[in-house]
Design a protein around this motif. Structure first.
Motif, mmCIF file in Angstrom:
data_model
loop_
_atom_site.group_PDB
_atom_site.id
_atom_site.type_symbol
_atom_site.label_atom_id
_atom_site.label_comp_id
_atom_site.label_asym_id
_atom_site.label_seq_id
_atom_site.Cartn_x
_atom_site.Cartn_y
_atom_site.Cartn_z
ATOM 1 N N MET A 1 0.829 -1.197 0.000
ATOM 2 C CA MET A 1 0.000 0.000 0.000
ATOM 3 C C MET A 1 0.874 1.262 0.000
ATOM 4 S SD MET A 1 -3.206 -0.604 -0.070
ATOM 5 C CE MET A 1 -4.213 -2.025 -0.009
ATOM 6 N N SER A 2 0.257 2.360 -0.362
ATOM 7 C CA SER A 2 0.965 3.638 -0.501
ATOM 8 C C SER A 2 1.385 4.221 0.826
ATOM 9 C CB SER A 2 0.060 4.668 -1.171
ATOM 10 O OG SER A 2 -0.229 4.305 -2.470
ATOM 11 N N THR A 3 2.520 4.915 0.801
ATOM 12 C CA THR A 3 2.841 5.787 1.916
ATOM 13 C C THR A 3 2.083 7.086 1.658
ATOM 14 O OG1 THR A 3 4.723 6.801 0.808
ATOM 15 C CG2 THR A 3 5.164 4.802 2.103
ATOM 16 N N LYS A 4 2.226 8.051 2.537
ATOM 17 C CA LYS A 4 1.511 9.321 2.381
ATOM 18 C C LYS A 4 1.874 10.013 1.076
ATOM 19 C CE LYS A 4 -0.798 12.936 4.006
ATOM 20 N NZ LYS A 4 -2.182 13.025 3.918
ATOM 21 N N TYR A 5 3.118 9.864 0.597
ATOM 22 C CA TYR A 5 3.564 10.669 -0.533
ATOM 23 C C TYR A 5 3.857 9.892 -1.801
ATOM 24 C CZ TYR A 5 3.994 13.840 3.324
ATOM 25 O OH TYR A 5 3.712 14.597 4.418
ATOM 26 N N VAL A 6 4.111 8.599 -1.700
ATOM 27 C CA VAL A 6 4.543 7.826 -2.861
ATOM 28 C C VAL A 6 3.369 6.992 -3.372
ATOM 29 C CG1 VAL A 6 6.121 6.057 -3.680
ATOM 30 C CG2 VAL A 6 6.896 7.728 -1.987
ATOM 31 N N LEU A 7 3.119 7.085 -4.676
ATOM 32 C CA LEU A 7 2.072 6.279 -5.291
ATOM 33 C C LEU A 7 2.769 5.287 -6.219
ATOM 34 C CD1 LEU A 7 -1.021 6.069 -5.378
ATOM 35 C CD2 LEU A 7 -0.969 7.511 -7.399
ATOM 36 N N ASP A 8 2.835 4.009 -5.799
ATOM 37 C CA ASP A 8 3.528 3.024 -6.626
ATOM 38 C C ASP A 8 2.638 2.609 -7.794
ATOM 39 O OD1 ASP A 8 1.855 0.820 -5.870
ATOM 40 O OD2 ASP A 8 3.043 0.551 -4.059
ATOM 41 N N PRO A 9 3.223 1.954 -8.818
ATOM 42 C CA PRO A 9 2.448 1.596 -10.022
ATOM 43 C C PRO A 9 1.209 0.748 -9.725
ATOM 44 C CG PRO A 9 4.784 1.371 -10.459
ATOM 45 C CD PRO A 9 4.657 1.656 -8.989
ATOM 46 N N ALA A 10 1.300 -0.159 -8.768
ATOM 47 C CA ALA A 10 0.144 -1.000 -8.432
ATOM 48 C C ALA A 10 -0.988 -0.148 -7.856
ATOM 49 C CB ALA A 10 0.554 -2.094 -7.446
ATOM 50 N N ASP A 11 -0.649 0.790 -6.978
ATOM 51 C CA ASP A 11 -1.664 1.683 -6.407
ATOM 52 C C ASP A 11 -2.263 2.578 -7.491
ATOM 53 O OD1 ASP A 11 -1.495 0.754 -3.815
ATOM 54 O OD2 ASP A 11 0.006 2.224 -3.217
ATOM 55 N N ARG A 12 -1.423 3.035 -8.392
ATOM 56 C CA ARG A 12 -1.881 3.881 -9.497
ATOM 57 C C ARG A 12 -2.913 3.126 -10.348
ATOM 58 N NH1 ARG A 12 1.244 8.129 -11.500
ATOM 59 N NH2 ARG A 12 0.555 8.868 -13.512
ATOM 60 N N ARG A 13 -2.600 1.867 -10.682
ATOM 61 C CA ARG A 13 -3.529 1.045 -11.469
ATOM 62 C C ARG A 13 -4.820 0.801 -10.697
ATOM 63 N NH1 ARG A 13 1.236 -1.429 -12.745
ATOM 64 N NH2 ARG A 13 0.959 -3.051 -11.191
ATOM 65 N N ARG A 14 -4.701 0.502 -9.410
ATOM 66 C CA ARG A 14 -5.877 0.256 -8.577
ATOM 67 C C ARG A 14 -6.765 1.496 -8.522
ATOM 68 N NH1 ARG A 14 -3.551 -2.692 -5.184
ATOM 69 N NH2 ARG A 14 -2.580 -1.108 -3.912
ATOM 70 N N LEU A 15 -6.145 2.650 -8.403
ATOM 71 C CA LEU A 15 -6.893 3.907 -8.341
ATOM 72 C C LEU A 15 -7.611 4.181 -9.657
ATOM 73 C CD1 LEU A 15 -7.376 6.317 -6.429
ATOM 74 C CD2 LEU A 15 -5.371 7.401 -7.428
ATOM 75 N N LEU A 16 -6.922 4.018 -10.772
ATOM 76 C CA LEU A 16 -7.504 4.333 -12.074
ATOM 77 C C LEU A 16 -8.480 3.268 -12.564
ATOM 78 C CD1 LEU A 16 -4.440 5.926 -13.879
ATOM 79 C CD2 LEU A 16 -6.420 7.070 -12.863
ATOM 80 N N HIS B 1 -4.584 10.693 0.716
ATOM 81 C CA HIS B 1 -3.379 10.641 -0.104
ATOM 82 C C HIS B 1 -3.301 11.890 -0.979
ATOM 83 C CE1 HIS B 1 -0.500 9.242 -3.109
ATOM 84 N NE2 HIS B 1 -0.079 8.416 -2.158
ATOM 85 N N ARG B 2 -2.089 12.336 -1.250
ATOM 86 C CA ARG B 2 -1.881 13.541 -2.068
ATOM 87 C C ARG B 2 -2.517 13.447 -3.452
ATOM 88 N NH1 ARG B 2 4.021 16.105 -1.628
ATOM 89 N NH2 ARG B 2 3.715 17.111 0.371
ATOM 90 N N SER B 3 -2.648 12.258 -3.992
ATOM 91 C CA SER B 3 -3.206 12.099 -5.337
ATOM 92 C C SER B 3 -4.714 12.340 -5.371
ATOM 93 C CB SER B 3 -2.888 10.715 -5.890
ATOM 94 O OG SER B 3 -3.515 9.715 -5.116
ATOM 95 N N LEU B 4 -5.372 12.344 -4.220
ATOM 96 C CA LEU B 4 -6.814 12.585 -4.158
ATOM 97 C C LEU B 4 -7.045 14.090 -4.156
ATOM 98 C CD1 LEU B 4 -7.778 9.918 -1.476
ATOM 99 C CD2 LEU B 4 -7.438 9.637 -3.943
ATOM 100 N N VAL B 5 -7.426 14.630 -5.311
ATOM 101 C CA VAL B 5 -7.515 16.090 -5.478
ATOM 102 C C VAL B 5 -8.921 16.582 -5.819
ATOM 103 C CG1 VAL B 5 -5.079 16.357 -6.080
ATOM 104 C CG2 VAL B 5 -6.770 16.002 -7.902
#
Length: 166
Positions: free
Chosen positions: A1-16, A86-90
């Motif tokens: 799972m993601s840390t507060k600042y890093v979005l790894d490729p697996a998390d990115r795919r899961r999010l999208l 997470h920072r990516s949630l905007v």
């Protein structure tokens, strides 16, 4: 799972892969490596400009519906990532930016730039009570709430500036 600042490729795919994740990350604008909130706020200006001719009551409905959508989307996306805010949630930047830009609906072009800068200032600075809510209210509602308050503060300052300039 993601840390507060890093979005790894697996998390990115899961999010999208989730429509809720797609909304929560501002249609991809929150996936930049840095300054996600700034890019989310900039992306929010595009639909605002396209819908600028709508009335204030219509914008209030859009903002209210977008807030409710954001609470749900950010809650689901936060669970997907294992990080509530997470920072990516905007999507919260979209709603806060639209609130900040309400006074710019009938104003000159520079009011849009001023509204953007004021919103970013309040969103980053987080004066009381923004920081208080940011620390204490969690989940999708908490993700959205501090940016709504920052948008209200920015909108009040922008309205004051426009009043004195006119």
């Amino acid at each position: 799972m993601s840390t507060k600042y890093v979005l790894d490729p697996a998390d990115r795919r899961r999010l999208l892969a989730s429509p809720w994740g797609w909304i929560a990350c501002g249609f991809g604008s929150g996936l930049t490596p840095k300054a996600q909130g700034t890019f989310g706020s900039l992306a929010a200006i595009v639909p605002w400009l396209l819908l600028r001719e709508l009335s204030v009551p219509a914008w209030l409905v859009i903002i209210a519906l977008s807030f409710a959508l954001g609470v749900w989307a950010c809650e689901v996306a936060g669970r997907l990532l294992g990080v509530a805010d997470h920072r990516s949630l905007v999507w919260d930047e979209f709603v806060g930016q639209w609130i900040a830009l309400l006074p710019a609906l009938l104003a000159p072009w520079w009011a849009v730039a001023a509204g953007f800068l004021l919103f970013r200032l309040f969103d980053v600075w987080k004066p009381w009570p923004i920081a208080w809510f940011d620390r204490r209210v969690k989940g999708g509602f908490g993700v959205m709430l501090d940016d709504v308050i920052a948008g209200i503060f920015a909108g009040i300052v922008l309205l004051s500036i426009l009043h004195f300039v006119r």
